[in-house]
Scaffold this motif. Structure first.
Motif, PDB file in Angstrom:
ATOM      1  N   SER A  50       0.996  -1.143  -0.110  1.00 25.78           N
ATOM      2  CA  SER A  50       0.045   0.078  -0.109  1.00 25.78           C
ATOM      3  C   SER A  50       0.967   1.080   0.067  1.00 25.78           C
ATOM      4  CB  SER A  50      -0.858   0.045   1.322  1.00 25.78           C
ATOM      5  OG  SER A  50      -1.495   1.301   1.376  1.00 25.78           O
ATOM      6  N   GLU A  51       0.554   2.212  -0.763  1.00 26.93           N
ATOM      7  CA  GLU A  51       1.491   3.362  -0.912  1.00 26.93           C
ATOM      8  C   GLU A  51       1.441   4.171   0.629  1.00 26.93           C
ATOM      9  OE1 GLU A  51       0.212   5.942  -3.889  1.00 26.93           O
ATOM     10  OE2 GLU A  51      -1.801   6.738  -2.912  1.00 26.93           O
ATOM     11  N   SER A  52       0.594   3.876   1.261  1.00 30.55           N
ATOM     12  CA  SER A  52       0.344   4.410   2.663  1.00 30.55           C
ATOM     13  C   SER A  52       1.458   4.002   3.561  1.00 30.55           C
ATOM     14  CB  SER A  52      -0.855   4.638   3.278  1.00 30.55           C
ATOM     15  OG  SER A  52      -1.246   3.267   3.660  1.00 30.55           O
ATOM     16  N   ASP A  53       2.113   2.761   3.067  1.00 30.11           N
ATOM     17  CA  ASP A  53       2.910   1.887   4.128  1.00 30.11           C
ATOM     18  C   ASP A  53       4.174   3.022   4.461  1.00 30.11           C
ATOM     19  OD1 ASP A  53       1.481  -0.267   4.327  1.00 30.11           O
ATOM     20  OD2 ASP A  53       2.511  -1.099   2.635  1.00 30.11           O
ATOM     21  N   ASP A  54       4.745   3.671   3.495  1.00 30.23           N
ATOM     22  CA  ASP A  54       5.747   4.564   3.558  1.00 30.23           C
ATOM     23  C   ASP A  54       5.738   5.699   2.581  1.00 30.23           C
ATOM     24  OD1 ASP A  54       8.838   5.044   2.727  1.00 30.23           O
ATOM     25  OD2 ASP A  54       8.915   3.994   4.568  1.00 30.23           O
ATOM     26  N   ASP A  62      -1.453   1.176  -4.823  1.00 31.36           N
ATOM     27  CA  ASP A  62      -1.207   0.071  -4.404  1.00 31.36           C
ATOM     28  C   ASP A  62      -1.047  -1.093  -5.225  1.00 31.36           C
ATOM     29  OD1 ASP A  62      -1.982   1.872  -1.949  1.00 31.36           O
ATOM     30  OD2 ASP A  62      -4.134   1.337  -2.315  1.00 31.36           O
ATOM     31  N   VAL A  63      -0.560  -2.269  -4.680  1.00 34.21           N
ATOM     32  CA  VAL A  63      -0.283  -3.536  -5.581  1.00 34.21           C
ATOM     33  C   VAL A  63      -1.374  -4.378  -4.723  1.00 34.21           C
ATOM     34  CG1 VAL A  63       0.994  -5.371  -5.868  1.00 34.21           C
ATOM     35  CG2 VAL A  63       2.171  -3.052  -5.748  1.00 34.21           C
ATOM     36  N   LYS A  64      -2.379  -4.552  -5.644  1.00 38.47           N
ATOM     37  CA  LYS A  64      -3.791  -5.459  -5.250  1.00 38.47           C
ATOM     38  C   LYS A  64      -3.362  -6.969  -4.907  1.00 38.47           C
ATOM     39  CE  LYS A  64      -6.647  -2.114  -7.680  1.00 38.47           C
ATOM     40  NZ  LYS A  64      -7.747  -1.829  -8.624  1.00 38.47           N
ATOM     41  N   ARG A  65      -4.128  -7.308  -3.892  1.00 36.25           N
ATOM     42  CA  ARG A  65      -4.529  -8.641  -3.955  1.00 36.25           C
ATOM     43  C   ARG A  65      -4.767  -9.517  -4.927  1.00 36.25           C
ATOM     44  NH1 ARG A  65      -7.346  -9.784   2.188  1.00 36.25           N
ATOM     45  NH2 ARG A  65      -6.168  -7.776   3.290  1.00 36.25           N
ATOM     46  N   SER A 126       8.497 -10.004 -16.117  1.00 39.51           N
ATOM     47  CA  SER A 126       8.664  -8.513 -16.426  1.00 39.51           C
ATOM     48  C   SER A 126       7.550  -7.696 -15.833  1.00 39.51           C
ATOM     49  CB  SER A 126       8.777  -7.949 -17.838  1.00 39.51           C
ATOM     50  OG  SER A 126       7.690  -8.488 -18.590  1.00 39.51           O
ATOM     51  N   ASN A 127       6.416  -8.433 -15.775  1.00 36.71           N
ATOM     52  CA  ASN A 127       5.115  -7.949 -15.383  1.00 36.71           C
ATOM     53  C   ASN A 127       5.228  -7.729 -13.819  1.00 36.71           C
ATOM     54  OD1 ASN A 127       3.174  -7.300 -17.250  1.00 36.71           O
ATOM     55  ND2 ASN A 127       1.810  -8.759 -16.792  1.00 36.71           N
ATOM     56  N   TYR A 128       5.621  -8.877 -13.332  1.00 41.16           N
ATOM     57  CA  TYR A 128       5.990  -8.628 -11.733  1.00 41.16           C
ATOM     58  C   TYR A 128       6.969  -7.705 -11.167  1.00 41.16           C
ATOM     59  CZ  TYR A 128       6.948 -10.506  -6.827  1.00 41.16           C
ATOM     60  OH  TYR A 128       7.248 -10.523  -5.645  1.00 41.16           O
ATOM     61  N   ASN A 129       8.113  -7.669 -12.070  1.00 40.90           N
ATOM     62  CA  ASN A 129       9.039  -6.693 -11.660  1.00 40.90           C
ATOM     63  C   ASN A 129       8.843  -5.372 -11.499  1.00 40.90           C
ATOM     64  OD1 ASN A 129      11.017  -8.336 -10.431  1.00 40.90           O
ATOM     65  ND2 ASN A 129      12.067  -8.732 -12.285  1.00 40.90           N
ATOM     66  N   GLN A 130       7.821  -5.160 -12.973  1.00 39.85           N
ATOM     67  CA  GLN A 130       7.420  -3.719 -13.147  1.00 39.85           C
ATOM     68  C   GLN A 130       6.374  -3.240 -12.262  1.00 39.85           C
ATOM     69  OE1 GLN A 130       8.524  -1.590 -15.382  1.00 39.85           O
ATOM     70  NE2 GLN A 130       7.057   0.160 -14.851  1.00 39.85           N
ATOM     71  N   THR A 131       5.594  -4.196 -11.517  1.00 42.08           N
ATOM     72  CA  THR A 131       4.575  -3.839 -10.770  1.00 42.08           C
ATOM     73  C   THR A 131       5.063  -3.481  -9.438  1.00 42.08           C
ATOM     74  OG1 THR A 131       2.663  -5.272 -11.691  1.00 42.08           O
ATOM     75  CG2 THR A 131       2.328  -4.758  -9.425  1.00 42.08           C
ATOM     76  N   TYR A 132       6.286  -4.141  -9.017  1.00 38.71           N
ATOM     77  CA  TYR A 132       6.756  -3.888  -7.709  1.00 38.71           C
ATOM     78  C   TYR A 132       7.837  -2.920  -7.831  1.00 38.71           C
ATOM     79  CZ  TYR A 132       4.222  -7.472  -5.238  1.00 38.71           C
ATOM     80  OH  TYR A 132       3.196  -8.167  -4.627  1.00 38.71           O
ATOM     81  N   GLN A 139       3.256   7.320 -12.630  1.00 41.28           N
ATOM     82  CA  GLN A 139       3.761   7.243 -11.108  1.00 41.28           C
ATOM     83  C   GLN A 139       4.965   8.124 -10.991  1.00 41.28           C
ATOM     84  OE1 GLN A 139       4.658   2.987 -11.605  1.00 41.28           O
ATOM     85  NE2 GLN A 139       2.987   2.557 -10.212  1.00 41.28           N
ATOM     86  N   SER A 140       5.755   8.461 -11.994  1.00 42.21           N
ATOM     87  CA  SER A 140       7.049   9.219 -11.706  1.00 42.21           C
ATOM     88  C   SER A 140       6.378  10.613 -11.537  1.00 42.21           C
ATOM     89  CB  SER A 140       7.841   9.209 -12.868  1.00 42.21           C
ATOM     90  OG  SER A 140       9.077  10.186 -13.148  1.00 42.21           O
ATOM     91  N   ALA A 141       5.564  11.087 -12.433  1.00 37.06           N
ATOM     92  CA  ALA A 141       5.042  12.543 -12.061  1.00 37.06           C
ATOM     93  C   ALA A 141       4.306  12.747 -10.820  1.00 37.06           C
ATOM     94  CB  ALA A 141       4.045  12.807 -13.192  1.00 37.06           C
ATOM     95  N   ARG A 142       3.749  11.664 -10.159  1.00 37.36           N
ATOM     96  CA  ARG A 142       3.055  11.628  -8.762  1.00 37.36           C
ATOM     97  C   ARG A 142       4.012  11.657  -7.723  1.00 37.36           C
ATOM     98  NH1 ARG A 142      -0.976   7.653 -10.792  1.00 37.36           N
ATOM     99  NH2 ARG A 142      -0.055   6.310  -9.221  1.00 37.36           N
TER     100      ARG A 142
END
Length: 208
Positions: A50-54, A62-65, A126-132, A139-142
């Motif tokens: 969760s982006e609220s973690d840190d 967030d990375v969803k279940r 690559s999908n896994y690594n890109q997600t995490y 995302q860069s802009a935010r």
């Protein structure tokens, strides 16, 4: 946290060490004195990220279940156990595929006490690594982090140590420590602050 494992014949539900999940539904496709091969549907027990973690995660989302399909195999010979698995996202949440391999040696110095230790590694798509570990343009802009495209490859190497002690016919207690090091794009990501981690746990199990 409490976990429950239910086994009936070749089928299992809940926590399963071979499937390496706290929430699983599966079956052994083949079993003999040395081999255990099975398949399972698993689901994440907790929110992966969760982006609220840190504060460093703010703007990354967030990375969803998600639900996964897993195929695993375990081979045991004497005091050595090798386990391999392939786990892939089947719910369309961009979690990709990971493959793991672990080799564990076990030793029983006294009756009821089992010590274990051994290395392991994880390969990620690559999908896994890109997600995490990836940072796309939005995302860069935010977040203010530089953009980063993560590809597939070796994601982690680790070494684990564990102990299990049977204190009564139906009661076990144990502890484990794992040392892990990120590799490849996971270690190069601007999200990553530390490339090494120590995780540990203690547990108590009742068999019925």
């Amino acid at each position: 946290m409490p976990t429950v494992s239910v086994n009936y014949d070749r089928f299992f539900l809940g926590s399963n060490a071979d499937a390496a999940s706290l929430l699983s539904l599966g079956a052994y496709l083949y079993r003999d004195s040395n081999w255990r091969v099975g398949a399972a549907i698993t689901y994440d027990f907790i929110e992966p990220r969760s982006e609220s973690d840190d504060a460093r995660l703010h703007g990354l989302g967030d990375v969803k279940r998600t639900a996964h399909a897993e195929l695993f195999g375990v081979f045991t010979y004497d005091f050595v156990t090798a386990r391999a698995s392939v786990l892939t996202d089947i719910a369309g949440n961009d979690r990709g595929t990971v493959a793991t391999f672990d080799l564990m040696g076990k030793y029983e110095p006294v009756t009821g006490l089992t010590l274990s230790a051994g290395p392991g590694l994880t390969w990620a798509s690559s999908n896994y690594n890109q997600t995490y570990f990836g940072v796309n343009a939005e995302q860069s802009a935010r977040s203010g982090l530089p953009g980063f495209s993560a590809g597939s490859g070796l994601n982690q190497v680790r070494f684990s140590i564990g102990a299990l002690y049977r204190i009564a016919p139906r009661w076990n207690v144990g502890a484990s420590v794992a040392f892990a090091w990120l590799r490849g794009d996971a270690s190069d990501s601007p999200i990553t602050e530390k490339t090494s981690q120590i995780s540990y746990g203690i547990f108590c199990a009742y068999l019925f």
